[in-house]
Design a protein around this motif. Sequence first.
Motif, PDB file in Angstrom:
ATOM      1  N   PRO A 108      14.887   1.325 -28.332  1.00 26.62           N
ATOM      2  CA  PRO A 108      15.962   0.620 -28.196  1.00 26.62           C
ATOM      3  C   PRO A 108      16.240   0.069 -26.564  1.00 26.62           C
ATOM      4  O   PRO A 108      16.074   0.763 -25.732  1.00 26.62           O
ATOM      5  N   CYS A 109      16.556  -1.163 -26.457  1.00 25.31           N
ATOM      6  CA  CYS A 109      17.260  -1.759 -25.409  1.00 25.31           C
ATOM      7  C   CYS A 109      18.309  -2.698 -25.431  1.00 25.31           C
ATOM      8  O   CYS A 109      18.739  -2.868 -26.469  1.00 25.31           O
ATOM      9  N   VAL A 110      19.069  -2.779 -24.354  1.00 26.04           N
ATOM     10  CA  VAL A 110      20.024  -3.580 -24.464  1.00 26.04           C
ATOM     11  C   VAL A 110      19.981  -4.694 -23.234  1.00 26.04           C
ATOM     12  O   VAL A 110      19.421  -4.608 -22.234  1.00 26.04           O
ATOM     13  N   GLU A 111      20.448  -5.981 -23.697  1.00 20.46           N
ATOM     14  CA  GLU A 111      20.068  -7.081 -22.851  1.00 20.46           C
ATOM     15  C   GLU A 111      21.601  -7.555 -22.684  1.00 20.46           C
ATOM     16  O   GLU A 111      22.384  -7.772 -23.527  1.00 20.46           O
ATOM     17  N   PHE A 112      21.999  -8.023 -21.366  1.00 25.44           N
ATOM     18  CA  PHE A 112      23.479  -8.471 -21.144  1.00 25.44           C
ATOM     19  C   PHE A 112      23.725  -9.600 -20.266  1.00 25.44           C
ATOM     20  O   PHE A 112      22.598  -9.822 -19.493  1.00 25.44           O
ATOM     21  N   THR A 113      24.650 -10.453 -20.134  1.00 28.15           N
ATOM     22  CA  THR A 113      25.032 -11.127 -19.254  1.00 28.15           C
ATOM     23  C   THR A 113      26.440 -10.719 -18.767  1.00 28.15           C
ATOM     24  O   THR A 113      27.115 -10.189 -19.483  1.00 28.15           O
ATOM     25  N   TRP A 114      26.796 -11.259 -17.483  1.00 27.56           N
ATOM     26  CA  TRP A 114      28.069 -10.643 -17.131  1.00 27.56           C
ATOM     27  C   TRP A 114      28.720 -11.684 -16.098  1.00 27.56           C
ATOM     28  O   TRP A 114      28.035 -12.760 -15.713  1.00 27.56           O
ATOM     29  N   VAL A 115      29.992 -11.971 -16.261  1.00 28.94           N
ATOM     30  CA  VAL A 115      30.670 -12.838 -15.364  1.00 28.94           C
ATOM     31  C   VAL A 115      32.045 -12.158 -14.516  1.00 28.94           C
ATOM     32  O   VAL A 115      32.548 -11.411 -15.485  1.00 28.94           O
ATOM     33  N   GLY A 116      32.209 -12.336 -13.444  1.00 25.37           N
ATOM     34  CA  GLY A 116      33.413 -11.872 -12.645  1.00 25.37           C
ATOM     35  C   GLY A 116      33.420 -12.241 -11.382  1.00 25.37           C
ATOM     36  O   GLY A 116      33.249 -13.426 -10.850  1.00 25.37           O
ATOM     37  N   ASP A 117      33.732 -11.261 -10.463  1.00 20.53           N
ATOM     38  CA  ASP A 117      34.003 -11.581  -9.307  1.00 20.53           C
ATOM     39  C   ASP A 117      33.362 -10.638  -8.228  1.00 20.53           C
ATOM     40  O   ASP A 117      33.058  -9.546  -8.710  1.00 20.53           O
ATOM     41  N   ASP A 118      32.970 -11.225  -7.073  1.00 12.16           N
ATOM     42  CA  ASP A 118      32.237 -10.269  -5.761  1.00 12.16           C
ATOM     43  C   ASP A 118      32.997 -10.575  -4.697  1.00 12.16           C
ATOM     44  O   ASP A 118      33.031 -11.323  -4.085  1.00 12.16           O
ATOM     45  N   ASP A 119      34.047  -9.374  -4.600  1.00 15.57           N
ATOM     46  CA  ASP A 119      35.266  -9.466  -3.459  1.00 15.57           C
ATOM     47  C   ASP A 119      35.997 -10.708  -3.496  1.00 15.57           C
ATOM     48  O   ASP A 119      35.957 -11.450  -2.531  1.00 15.57           O
ATOM     49  N   GLY A 120      36.307 -11.329  -4.537  1.00 12.06           N
ATOM     50  CA  GLY A 120      37.115 -12.322  -4.729  1.00 12.06           C
ATOM     51  C   GLY A 120      36.364 -13.651  -5.061  1.00 12.06           C
ATOM     52  O   GLY A 120      37.109 -14.610  -5.393  1.00 12.06           O
ATOM     53  N   ASP A 121      35.009 -13.715  -4.865  1.00 14.10           N
ATOM     54  CA  ASP A 121      34.294 -14.784  -5.072  1.00 14.10           C
ATOM     55  C   ASP A 121      33.750 -14.809  -6.401  1.00 14.10           C
ATOM     56  O   ASP A 121      33.281 -13.724  -7.015  1.00 14.10           O
ATOM     57  N   PRO A 122      33.582 -16.020  -7.092  1.00 12.29           N
ATOM     58  CA  PRO A 122      33.179 -15.858  -8.322  1.00 12.29           C
ATOM     59  C   PRO A 122      31.561 -15.463  -8.456  1.00 12.29           C
ATOM     60  O   PRO A 122      30.648 -15.757  -7.440  1.00 12.29           O
ATOM     61  N   ALA A 123      31.284 -14.680  -9.396  1.00 14.83           N
ATOM     62  CA  ALA A 123      29.802 -13.943  -9.507  1.00 14.83           C
ATOM     63  C   ALA A 123      29.349 -14.146 -11.079  1.00 14.83           C
ATOM     64  O   ALA A 123      30.305 -13.690 -11.835  1.00 14.83           O
ATOM     65  N   SER A 124      28.234 -14.001 -11.277  1.00 16.01           N
ATOM     66  CA  SER A 124      27.666 -13.937 -12.528  1.00 16.01           C
ATOM     67  C   SER A 124      26.192 -13.405 -12.512  1.00 16.01           C
ATOM     68  O   SER A 124      25.516 -13.443 -11.456  1.00 16.01           O
ATOM     69  N   GLY A 125      25.635 -12.936 -13.678  1.00 20.07           N
ATOM     70  CA  GLY A 125      24.247 -12.643 -13.675  1.00 20.07           C
ATOM     71  C   GLY A 125      24.037 -12.125 -15.144  1.00 20.07           C
ATOM     72  O   GLY A 125      24.520 -12.199 -16.142  1.00 20.07           O
ATOM     73  N   ARG A 126      22.730 -11.538 -15.099  1.00 14.67           N
ATOM     74  CA  ARG A 126      22.255 -10.899 -16.431  1.00 14.67           C
ATOM     75  C   ARG A 126      21.696  -9.548 -16.175  1.00 14.67           C
ATOM     76  O   ARG A 126      21.587  -9.238 -14.737  1.00 14.67           O
ATOM     77  N   GLY A 127      21.209  -8.940 -17.202  1.00 17.89           N
ATOM     78  CA  GLY A 127      20.424  -7.468 -16.862  1.00 17.89           C
ATOM     79  C   GLY A 127      20.110  -6.999 -18.132  1.00 17.89           C
ATOM     80  O   GLY A 127      20.004  -7.683 -19.172  1.00 17.89           O
TER      81      GLY A 127
END
Length: 107
Positions: A72-91
Amino acid sequence: MTPRASGRRPVAPPNPFLGAWHITETEGWDTDALNLLGRARIHFANHQHGELKFVAIEAALDYRLEMRDGLPCVEFTWVGDDDGDPASGRGWAKLGPKGIDGMIYIH
């Protein structure tokens, strides 16, 4: 002939990733940096949603369960902020001998 359904829904296998996981090490940051905003963690909740918090990143994530090499594995995307600046990614993450191992990418 008309096919019939039994009325039972297929039972999904249990999600081995549910819950909060402490992020203990990365290639880019030491422990003090990882825990800058509190305990660094990734949390997989029900309904394929969760949260990610490490260094100065706080984010919501969406995930899906997969299989890799029969495990089993999990794949994900994320969106949020990095010290108040917009940030996103995956993993992704897979079950390992000491918990989960994986990668978090920042776009």
